[in-house]
Write an enzyme that holds these catalytic residues in place. Structure first.
Site, PDB file in Angstrom:
ATOM      1  N   LYS A 154      -2.754   0.658  15.281  1.00 33.41           N
ATOM      2  CA  LYS A 154      -3.324   0.690  13.925  1.00 33.41           C
ATOM      3  C   LYS A 154      -4.788   1.139  13.960  1.00 33.41           C
ATOM      4  O   LYS A 154      -5.216   1.984  13.166  1.00 33.41           O
ATOM      5  CB  LYS A 154      -3.220  -0.699  13.283  1.00 33.41           C
ATOM      6  CG  LYS A 154      -1.811  -1.228  13.176  1.00 33.41           C
ATOM      7  CD  LYS A 154      -1.766  -2.598  12.537  1.00 33.41           C
ATOM      8  CE  LYS A 154      -2.457  -3.648  13.383  1.00 33.41           C
ATOM      9  NZ  LYS A 154      -1.819  -3.858  14.703  1.00 33.41           N
ATOM     10  N   THR A 155      -5.562   0.563  14.869  1.00 30.13           N
ATOM     11  CA  THR A 155      -6.981   0.927  14.952  1.00 30.13           C
ATOM     12  C   THR A 155      -7.150   2.393  15.319  1.00 30.13           C
ATOM     13  O   THR A 155      -8.000   3.093  14.750  1.00 30.13           O
ATOM     14  CB  THR A 155      -7.688   0.044  15.992  1.00 30.13           C
ATOM     15  OG1 THR A 155      -7.546  -1.332  15.625  1.00 30.13           O
ATOM     16  CG2 THR A 155      -9.165   0.396  16.092  1.00 30.13           C
ATOM     17  N   ASP A 201     -11.576  -3.086  10.473  1.00 31.62           N
ATOM     18  CA  ASP A 201     -10.587  -3.292  11.533  1.00 31.62           C
ATOM     19  C   ASP A 201     -10.356  -4.775  11.793  1.00 31.62           C
ATOM     20  O   ASP A 201     -11.296  -5.574  11.821  1.00 31.62           O
ATOM     21  CB  ASP A 201     -11.080  -2.599  12.809  1.00 31.62           C
ATOM     22  CG  ASP A 201     -10.029  -2.603  13.898  1.00 31.62           C
ATOM     23  OD1 ASP A 201      -8.833  -2.472  13.569  1.00 31.62           O
ATOM     24  OD2 ASP A 201     -10.404  -2.735  15.079  1.00 31.62           O
ATOM     25  N   ASP A 202      -9.063  -5.108  11.990  1.00 27.78           N
ATOM     26  CA  ASP A 202      -8.687  -6.473  12.388  1.00 27.78           C
ATOM     27  C   ASP A 202      -9.280  -7.489  11.407  1.00 27.78           C
ATOM     28  O   ASP A 202     -10.119  -8.335  11.776  1.00 27.78           O
ATOM     29  CB  ASP A 202      -9.184  -6.740  13.806  1.00 27.78           C
ATOM     30  CG  ASP A 202      -8.192  -7.577  14.606  1.00 27.78           C
ATOM     31  OD1 ASP A 202      -7.192  -8.001  14.003  1.00 27.78           O
ATOM     32  OD2 ASP A 202      -8.432  -7.804  15.802  1.00 27.78           O
ATOM     33  N   LYS A 208     -12.557  -3.695  -3.851  1.00 30.61           N
ATOM     34  CA  LYS A 208     -12.116  -3.163  -5.142  1.00 30.61           C
ATOM     35  C   LYS A 208     -13.280  -2.756  -6.055  1.00 30.61           C
ATOM     36  O   LYS A 208     -13.065  -2.411  -7.219  1.00 30.61           O
ATOM     37  CB  LYS A 208     -11.233  -4.184  -5.856  1.00 30.61           C
ATOM     38  CG  LYS A 208     -11.923  -5.484  -6.239  1.00 30.61           C
ATOM     39  CD  LYS A 208     -10.949  -6.407  -6.961  1.00 30.61           C
ATOM     40  CE  LYS A 208     -11.624  -7.715  -7.380  1.00 30.61           C
ATOM     41  NZ  LYS A 208     -10.681  -8.606  -8.091  1.00 30.61           N
ATOM     42  N   LYS A 224       0.771   1.025  22.170  1.00 29.15           N
ATOM     43  CA  LYS A 224      -0.329   0.618  23.035  1.00 29.15           C
ATOM     44  C   LYS A 224       0.203  -0.096  24.275  1.00 29.15           C
ATOM     45  O   LYS A 224      -0.262   0.129  25.400  1.00 29.15           O
ATOM     46  CB  LYS A 224      -1.279  -0.282  22.251  1.00 29.15           C
ATOM     47  CG  LYS A 224      -2.574  -0.596  22.973  1.00 29.15           C
ATOM     48  CD  LYS A 224      -3.492  -1.388  22.050  1.00 29.15           C
ATOM     49  CE  LYS A 224      -4.806  -1.725  22.743  1.00 29.15           C
ATOM     50  NZ  LYS A 224      -5.703  -2.514  21.843  1.00 29.15           N
TER      51      LYS A 224
END
Length: 766
Positions: free
Chosen positions: A575-576, A629-630, A657, A733
């Protein structure tokens, strides 16, 4: 209005007048003026017999061009010897005539074109230095100029003397505009009808002064006098020698235009005009933006170009003092001179400029200081009272600078105080080119930069550089050029100074050395996918297609300035790496990552402030990408309890938002490995879209990754593996880690299918 013209003496001498019918020119010997009164008329006198030879049809006076240069009114006088011409010292200076030079006169006829002066500006100084610094009424002086010199011809650069009360003033024509006499009379007649002058003004180097001419005065630099008003045409706000190109400010043309319209336009007009409109001048400007973008430079140059008192430049922390009441007194002292000036002159007072650098040091929001002294609050109160209190001043201009506008007291930002708030952002490509031209100007003029250095191409490669960083880039390139001519073994050895030339290779090295603080840290993002991005099939291509679609939407759409996407999936699914790849491939000028690693050691409030700062920086760029991230690690989530930071949670929920300011667009990419927890916290409601990053689960997907890694030297081993492999769900990964472990277990670096299957079967090692 037409552009003003400034001509040197050499330029004027080039425009020579030809003697009609090839008539021979009579040469005259210059002598002193007959008396002081004649000297003050600005006219030139010759013997009556000489006058008849030159001006046969004009018995009293005529216009004559002296030495093919300036035009003066020539008059006959019996006290002047034949063959002589009277010239005062100031006339000799204007004509550039030496003691033993001969003088020639050519009759000058009034042309049919526009030659009558509609507007003229004179610079004023004393003929003899005066230390008393008296006040000169410009309106009264304008009437005297019209009375004494009406119907005389004046040229740009011409100087003359006039008596004003007990003083002799030296006036120099700085610029003038001409029109036909009928047009001037029409303007004068229709003045009460909003001056319906649709006739074009003509810029000329000379013109005839008439009673309808508008006269303005500027104080000559260094003159020991004060001008009350500006003459019959209003005062001049800007210094006569000011030139926008000489300001050395690159890429800020639009910002300067907005500042001029808001803060200076009203000061161009006479006080009576502003009174009719019932408005007050703008008293304050706030320049805010990232460090190095030119805020301080612009403030200093604004102070230099204005025709007022020398600007007072104050660093914010210098105001504060350890003694009780001294900080407030320091504020009062800054305004003391302006108060005295306004008491004496009222609306005719000169402009007083006070520049506050790092104004956030003294004007923080009241009630937020924790030192317990209350000094900060009273300093803000004192400053507010001086700018816009009961006895507010109308002859001041406050210029404040900060890169933390959010810290300033809101009362300081309302109309009447620092009401013109100008964001100074990173320069665009044209602005960067202009800045590069400014910092390489001397190099180009001296031939110390190669013609192969294309500044436009350098500007293309510096999208996130501030003005200060571009200056640093030029310095770095220069250092590489200088270093080529230094003998390391013998530093004292003489160098060939003439052959020091900055080459393209020097800028290439400088671009590697100087990195922008604002924008994108490529090393940080590239570290998120050290092994590259591997295409493992349709699922990967669909994810990348969706990601690029969101990038295009942010870039092109006018309806969606904010798009937020959440990448969710099991740990190790990449994802990263995917988020970092999309951020880099967007090519947006501002790309930042927020992760827990950067915020280790921060308190909850510190984390929230840092996250808010990154979002604020993103709003300063037209296009931005923020990777969060994370997210669960940022929230300090622990399933035992459960426990998490509510302050950081609320900060993220609000900022994700929040629609960016007009003209700015932001793409937010978040990642999480526990989406069910974020869903309970409300994150799914603030993100516009959610993309699931799947694990690898088919043989084809796993084999595509292994083929891309090129860890098998023999194709036969890949074929064996494909037949024997039993697929299972695994993150990409973890697959990369497993393959690397299998490769490192071999002795000769040749991985076989059997060795890989041993690690694949014993998957528990991961």
């Amino acid at each position: 209005m037409s552009e003003k013209i400034y001509l040197s003496k050499s330029t004027r001498f080039m425009k020579q007048t030809v003697m009609p019918n090839n008539q021979e020119l009579t040469q005259f010997k210059p002598v002193k003026s007959i008396d002081k009164e004649k000297m003050l008329t600005n006219k030139i006198y010759i013997n009556p017999e000489d006058f008849k030879l030159i001006f046969a049809e004009q018995p009293k006076s005529g216009y004559g061009t002296i030495n093919f240069s300036l035009v003066y009114t020539i008059c006959p006088h019996k006290k002047v010897k034949k063959g002589c011409i009277t010239l005062s010292n100031i006339q000799k200076i204007s004509l550039d005539i030496g003691r033993n030079d001969k003088v020639q006169i050519i009759p000058w006829s009034v042309p049919k074109t526009s030659i009558y002066i509609s507007k003229i500006t004179f610079e004023v100084d004393f003929m003899i230095k005066n230390r008393s610094n008296p006040t000169i009424d410009a309106t009264k002086l304008a009437r005297r100029v019209i009375s004494n010199f009406q119907n005389q011809v004046f040229s740009v650069g011409q100087e003359f003397v006039i008596d004003y009360d007990v003083y002799y003033l030296r006036l120099s024509a700085k610029s003038l505009e001409t029109m036909e006499l009928e047009s001037i009379l029409k303007i004068d007649k229709d003045e009460k009808e909003n001056e319906k002058n649709e006739l074009e003004l003509t810029i000329n180097e000379r013109g005839i002064l008439v009673s309808q001419s508008q006269i303005r005065f500027d104080k000559k630099q260094g003159a020991q006098l004060k001008l009350k008003g500006g003459g019959s045409g209003g005062s001049s706000l800007f210094k006569s020698d000011w030139n926008f190109e000489d300001m050395g400010i690159g890429g800020l043309d639009s910002e300067f235009s907005n500042i001029f319209r808001r803060a200076f336009a009203s000061r161009v007009f006479p006080p009576n005009v502003i009174k009719k409109l019932g408005i007050k001048h703008v008293r304050g400007i706030l320049l805010h933006g990232p460090p190095g973008t030119g805020k301080t430079l612009m403030a200093r140059q604004i102070g230099k170009m204005l025709n007022g008192k020398e600007p007072k430049i104050v660093n914010g922390p210098e105001i504060l003092n350890k003694y009780v009441g001294q900080s407030e007194e320091n504020i009062r002292n800054l305004f003391a001179e302006a108060e005295k000036d306004q008491e004496e002159k009222g609306d005719e007072s000169e402009l007083h400029i006070i520049i506050f650098d790092e104004i956030d040091a003294i004007c923080r929001k009241r009630g937020t200081r924790t030192d317990g002294t209350g000094v900060g609050d009273t300093v803000v109160n004192q400053l507010l009272a001086k700018i816009d209190g009961v006895d507010s001043l109308n002859n001041i201009l406050i210029i404040g600078m900060t890169n933390r506008k959010d810290m300033l007291d809101t009362a300081l930002l309302r109309p009447g105080r620092l009401e013109v708030q100008m964001p100074i952002g990173l320069p665009d490509e044209d602005g960067r080119t202009e800045i590069l031209r400014i910092h390489t100007k001397l190099m180009r003029e001296s031939g110390s930069i190669s013609s192969e250095v294309i500044l436009e191409k350098i500007a293309e490669r510096t999208p996130n550089f501030s003005g200060a960083e571009i200056e640093g880039l030029v310095k770095s390139a220069s250092s590489f050029a200088l270093n080529r001519h230094v003998d390391v073994n013998n530093p004292t050895k003489p160098t060939d100074m003439e052959n020091i030339v900055v080459q393209p290779i020097d800028f290439e090295k400088a671009l590697e050395e100087v990195k922008p603080a604002f924008g994108i840290s490529e090393d940080e993002f590239e570290g998120c996918f050290r092994n590259g991005i591997i295409n493992y099939g349709e699922k990967f291509e669909k994810i990348m297609y969706l990601g690029h679609s969101f990038i295009k939407q942010v870039l092109r759409s006018k309806r969606t300035p904010l798009i937020s996407v959440l990448l969710k999936g099991k740990p190790g699914t990449g994802k990263t790496a995917l988020a970092a790849t999309l951020a880099i491939e967007s090519k947006f000028p501002f790309v930042k990552m927020i992760n827990a690693e950067k915020l280790i050691g921060y308190t909850e409030i510190g984390k929230s402030s840092e996250i808010k700062r990154i979002f604020d920086d993103a709003y300063k760029s037209p296009l931005s990408v923020i990777v969060i991230d994370d997210i669960e690690r940022l929230l300090e989530y622990v399933h035992i309890g459960p426990r998490f930071s509510n302050k950081v949670l609320q900060t993220l929920l609000v900022l994700i938002k929040s629609v960016p300011p007009l003209g700015h667009k932001v793409l937010i990419i978040g990642t999480t490995s526990i989406p069910h927890v974020l869903e309970e916290m409300g994150f799914f409601d603030v993100f516009n879209a959610t993309i699931e990053i799947p694990q690898l689960e088919t043989t084809n997907e796993i084999m595509m990754v292994l083929k891309t890694m090129k860890i098998f030297k023999k194709k036969e081993e890949l074929q064996k593996l494909q037949k024997a492999l039993v697929p299972r769900k695994i993150g990409i990964k973890r697959l990369l880690m497993l393959a690397e472990m299998a490769l490192q277990s071999t002795k000769n670096g040749e991985l076989t299918a059997e060795t890989f299957l041993e690690f694949w079967t014993d998957y528990s090692v991961l």
